[in-house]
Write a protein that holds these residues in place. Structure first.
Motif, PDB file in Angstrom:
ATOM      1  N   GLN A 129      35.952   0.182   2.953  1.00 30.64           N
ATOM      2  CA  GLN A 129      35.397  -0.059   4.287  1.00 30.64           C
ATOM      3  C   GLN A 129      36.408   0.317   5.359  1.00 30.64           C
ATOM      4  O   GLN A 129      37.623   0.297   5.123  1.00 30.64           O
ATOM      5  N   PRO A 171      36.329   6.121   9.221  1.00 30.75           N
ATOM      6  CA  PRO A 171      35.349   7.020   8.585  1.00 30.75           C
ATOM      7  C   PRO A 171      35.772   8.484   8.638  1.00 30.75           C
ATOM      8  O   PRO A 171      35.482   9.249   7.710  1.00 30.75           O
ATOM      9  N   SER A 192      33.650   3.874   4.643  1.00 32.06           N
ATOM     10  CA  SER A 192      32.353   3.516   5.217  1.00 32.06           C
ATOM     11  C   SER A 192      32.545   2.726   6.509  1.00 32.06           C
ATOM     12  O   SER A 192      33.511   1.971   6.659  1.00 32.06           O
TER      13      SER A 192
END
Length: 117
Positions: free
Chosen positions: A13, A87, A116
């Motif tokens: 993440q 990202p 992500s």
């Protein structure tokens, strides 16, 4: 046939961290300048970070203060510690070993890093 083997990629993440490794068992590691490159879909391969035989480092502006390159000559291994991933860091990350005096230039197969949002 010289092989550079990357590992440590994966899905993380945004804001997370990964530690990439590049093992280079088939070369005299200490005499090679080493580097991490990355290639995102539809983009050219770009230098992320590099480290010379004497430990001098340089980084792409986009990763400064977030990524740290290092090497362990005793283990024939290079590392890329990444923090605060974004990202836009998503790409295949490639390991490179270069010795200009010997005209040697080797690449690994790459490891995928996906961040992500």
């Amino acid at each position: 046939q010289v092989q550079l083997v990357e590992s440590g990629g994966g899905l993380v993440q945004a804001g997370g961290s990964l530690r990439l490794s590049c093992a280079a068992p088939g070369i005299i590691f200490s005499i090679y300048d080493m580097g991490w490159y990355r290639q995102a879909p539809g983009k050219q391969r770009e230098l992320v970070a590099a480290i010379t035989t004497v430990g001098s480092t340089n980084y792409a502006d986009s990763v400064k203060r977030r990524f740290t390159i290092s090497r362990d000559n005793a283990k024939n291994t290079m590392y890329l510690q990444t923090h605060s991933l974004k990202p836009e860091d998503t790409a295949v990350y490639y390991c490179n070993a270069q010795n200009r005096r010997l005209s040697r230039n080797y690449w690994g197969q790459g490891t995928q890093v996906t961040v992500s949002s």
